[in-house]
Design a protein around this motif. Structure first.
Motif, PDB file in Angstrom:
ATOM      1  N   THR A 101      -7.538   1.926   6.607  1.00  0.00           N
ATOM      2  CA  THR A 101      -8.385   1.684   7.777  1.00  0.00           C
ATOM      3  C   THR A 101      -9.760   2.281   7.499  1.00  0.00           C
ATOM      4  OG1 THR A 101      -7.807   3.768   8.838  1.00  0.00           O
ATOM      5  CG2 THR A 101      -6.416   1.854   9.363  1.00  0.00           C
ATOM      6  N   GLN A 102     -10.700   1.956   8.341  1.00  0.00           N
ATOM      7  CA  GLN A 102     -12.022   2.549   8.210  1.00  0.00           C
ATOM      8  C   GLN A 102     -11.918   4.069   8.343  1.00  0.00           C
ATOM      9  OE1 GLN A 102     -14.948   1.281  11.103  1.00  0.00           O
ATOM     10  NE2 GLN A 102     -16.581   1.528   9.607  1.00  0.00           N
ATOM     11  N   SER A 103     -11.068   4.517   9.235  1.00  0.00           N
ATOM     12  CA  SER A 103     -10.890   5.948   9.450  1.00  0.00           C
ATOM     13  C   SER A 103     -10.268   6.627   8.220  1.00  0.00           C
ATOM     14  CB  SER A 103     -10.010   6.176  10.678  1.00  0.00           C
ATOM     15  OG  SER A 103      -9.807   7.549  10.878  1.00  0.00           O
ATOM     16  N   SER A 104      -9.233   6.028   7.627  1.00  0.00           N
ATOM     17  CA  SER A 104      -8.614   6.641   6.444  1.00  0.00           C
ATOM     18  C   SER A 104      -9.587   6.651   5.269  1.00  0.00           C
ATOM     19  CB  SER A 104      -7.307   5.935   6.073  1.00  0.00           C
ATOM     20  OG  SER A 104      -7.529   4.613   5.651  1.00  0.00           O
ATOM     21  N   TYR A 105     -10.408   5.590   5.180  1.00  0.00           N
ATOM     22  CA  TYR A 105     -11.426   5.539   4.127  1.00  0.00           C
ATOM     23  C   TYR A 105     -12.463   6.648   4.336  1.00  0.00           C
ATOM     24  CZ  TYR A 105     -15.626   3.983   1.697  1.00  0.00           C
ATOM     25  OH  TYR A 105     -16.751   3.939   0.924  1.00  0.00           O
ATOM     26  N   ARG A 106     -12.975   6.767   5.543  1.00  0.00           N
ATOM     27  CA  ARG A 106     -13.986   7.800   5.810  1.00  0.00           C
ATOM     28  C   ARG A 106     -13.412   9.202   5.606  1.00  0.00           C
ATOM     29  NH1 ARG A 106     -17.551   5.686  11.017  1.00  0.00           N
ATOM     30  NH2 ARG A 106     -18.496   3.921   9.929  1.00  0.00           N
ATOM     31  N   ASN A 107     -12.151   9.401   5.969  1.00  0.00           N
ATOM     32  CA  ASN A 107     -11.511  10.700   5.739  1.00  0.00           C
ATOM     33  C   ASN A 107     -11.426  11.008   4.250  1.00  0.00           C
ATOM     34  OD1 ASN A 107     -11.131  11.278   8.453  1.00  0.00           O
ATOM     35  ND2 ASN A 107      -9.064  10.427   8.504  1.00  0.00           N
ATOM     36  N   ALA A 108     -11.052  10.023   3.442  1.00  0.00           N
ATOM     37  CA  ALA A 108     -10.942  10.228   1.996  1.00  0.00           C
ATOM     38  C   ALA A 108     -12.303  10.516   1.382  1.00  0.00           C
ATOM     39  CB  ALA A 108     -10.300   9.002   1.341  1.00  0.00           C
ATOM     40  N   VAL A 109     -13.332   9.793   1.816  1.00  0.00           N
ATOM     41  CA  VAL A 109     -14.686  10.043   1.315  1.00  0.00           C
ATOM     42  C   VAL A 109     -15.127  11.447   1.713  1.00  0.00           C
ATOM     43  CG1 VAL A 109     -17.119   9.388   1.556  1.00  0.00           C
ATOM     44  CG2 VAL A 109     -15.374   7.614   1.222  1.00  0.00           C
ATOM     45  N   LEU A 133       0.845  -1.189   0.000  1.00  0.00           N
ATOM     46  CA  LEU A 133       0.000   0.000   0.000  1.00  0.00           C
ATOM     47  C   LEU A 133       0.877   1.235   0.000  1.00  0.00           C
ATOM     48  CD1 LEU A 133      -2.711  -1.056   2.589  1.00  0.00           C
ATOM     49  CD2 LEU A 133      -2.879  -1.042   0.114  1.00  0.00           C
ATOM     50  N   SER A 134       0.684   2.095  -0.985  1.00  0.00           N
ATOM     51  CA  SER A 134       1.471   3.311  -1.085  1.00  0.00           C
ATOM     52  C   SER A 134       0.631   4.383  -1.736  1.00  0.00           C
ATOM     53  CB  SER A 134       2.725   3.046  -1.924  1.00  0.00           C
ATOM     54  OG  SER A 134       3.395   4.242  -2.196  1.00  0.00           O
ATOM     55  N   ASN A 135       0.889   5.615  -1.406  1.00  0.00           N
ATOM     56  CA  ASN A 135       0.173   6.718  -2.039  1.00  0.00           C
ATOM     57  C   ASN A 135       0.904   7.218  -3.278  1.00  0.00           C
ATOM     58  OD1 ASN A 135       2.323   8.160  -1.047  1.00  0.00           O
ATOM     59  ND2 ASN A 135       1.136   9.326   0.444  1.00  0.00           N
ATOM     60  N   GLY A 136       1.946   6.524  -3.698  1.00  0.00           N
ATOM     61  CA  GLY A 136       2.696   6.924  -4.872  1.00  0.00           C
ATOM     62  C   GLY A 136       3.777   7.944  -4.579  1.00  0.00           C
ATOM     63  N   LEU A 137       3.830   8.438  -3.368  1.00  0.00           N
ATOM     64  CA  LEU A 137       4.830   9.435  -2.990  1.00  0.00           C
ATOM     65  C   LEU A 137       5.898   8.831  -2.087  1.00  0.00           C
ATOM     66  CD1 LEU A 137       2.375  12.352  -2.159  1.00  0.00           C
ATOM     67  CD2 LEU A 137       3.667  12.013  -4.259  1.00  0.00           C
ATOM     68  N   GLY A 138       5.875   7.515  -1.977  1.00  0.00           N
ATOM     69  CA  GLY A 138       6.839   6.838  -1.128  1.00  0.00           C
ATOM     70  C   GLY A 138       6.370   6.680   0.299  1.00  0.00           C
ATOM     71  N   ASP A 139       5.228   7.246   0.629  1.00  0.00           N
ATOM     72  CA  ASP A 139       4.694   7.140   1.979  1.00  0.00           C
ATOM     73  C   ASP A 139       3.741   5.960   2.050  1.00  0.00           C
ATOM     74  OD1 ASP A 139       6.015   9.498   2.639  1.00  0.00           O
ATOM     75  OD2 ASP A 139       4.306  10.713   2.020  1.00  0.00           O
ATOM     76  N   GLU A 140       3.902   5.141   3.065  1.00  0.00           N
ATOM     77  CA  GLU A 140       3.003   4.023   3.256  1.00  0.00           C
ATOM     78  C   GLU A 140       1.651   4.536   3.722  1.00  0.00           C
ATOM     79  OE1 GLU A 140       3.611   0.701   2.510  1.00  0.00           O
ATOM     80  OE2 GLU A 140       5.365   1.585   1.582  1.00  0.00           O
ATOM     81  N   VAL A 141       0.595   3.987   3.177  1.00  0.00           N
ATOM     82  CA  VAL A 141      -0.751   4.364   3.549  1.00  0.00           C
ATOM     83  C   VAL A 141      -1.358   3.199   4.316  1.00  0.00           C
ATOM     84  CG1 VAL A 141      -3.047   4.916   2.688  1.00  0.00           C
ATOM     85  CG2 VAL A 141      -1.041   5.818   1.524  1.00  0.00           C
ATOM     86  N   ARG A 142      -1.921   3.498   5.449  1.00  0.00           N
ATOM     87  CA  ARG A 142      -2.584   2.470   6.241  1.00  0.00           C
ATOM     88  C   ARG A 142      -4.063   2.514   5.901  1.00  0.00           C
ATOM     89  NH1 ARG A 142      -3.391   1.616  12.324  1.00  0.00           N
ATOM     90  NH2 ARG A 142      -3.818  -0.605  12.305  1.00  0.00           N
TER      91      ARG A 142
END
Length: 162
Positions: free
Chosen positions: A20-28, A9-18
């Protein structure tokens, strides 16, 4: 049976993305706020084709967005509207017709890649050096474009039959 290899899992910038339900809800939530701009929840709901409570819940991270609502988001605002959400898995959305392939060239392009594929993979291994060589020769992108075009054609065919 094809072996499935999990992708990191990566955001393409070299940073690992976790993921989670929280990261999903934040993105939405970020996606809905960006699309909503200054309109009301009712305005956004009318444009999106969902209820005002769906808009409010998504914006305020109260509930997960249903799959159908997610698809409606892409349908109403274009697939690129889902990029913030898809970035959680290191992907982005593009319109199907955005990728064009010269169908007449496919047999020749694939034929050019075959000798190199045979040479590098005949030993039954696919090491990093093999992948680098295939990438430098453009063989991987050639095969991906061909596979994508054939998959899209197959999917369109299946939808017509259904």
């Amino acid at each position: 049976m094809k072996e499935l290899i999990p992708m990191p899992l990566s955001n393409g910038l070299g940073d690992e993305v976790r993921l989670t339900q929280s990261s999903y809800r934040n993105a939405v939530s970020e996606t809905v706020r960006d699309l909503q701009d200054k309109g009301t929840d009712r305005d956004m709901a009318d444009a999106w084709g969902v209820s005002a409570s769906t808009v409010e819940n998504a914006r305020n991270r109260k509930h997960d967005l249903a799959g159908l609502s997610m698809l409606k988001l892409g349908e109403r605002f274009g697939p690129e509207a889902m990029d913030t959400i898809l970035s959680l898995i290191g992907a982005r959305a593009v319109r199907r017709d955005a990728v064009t392939v010269d169908v007449a060239r496919i047999p020749c392009d694939v034929a050019k890649t075959l000798p190199l594929l045979i040479e590098l993979l005949a030993d039954g291994k696919c090491c990093a050096a093999d992948v680098r060589t295939l990438e430098e020769a453009g063989a991987i992108d050639c095969l991906i474009r061909t596979a994508d075009m054939l998959r899209d054609a197959r999917d369109r065919m299946r939808l017509q039959v259904a």
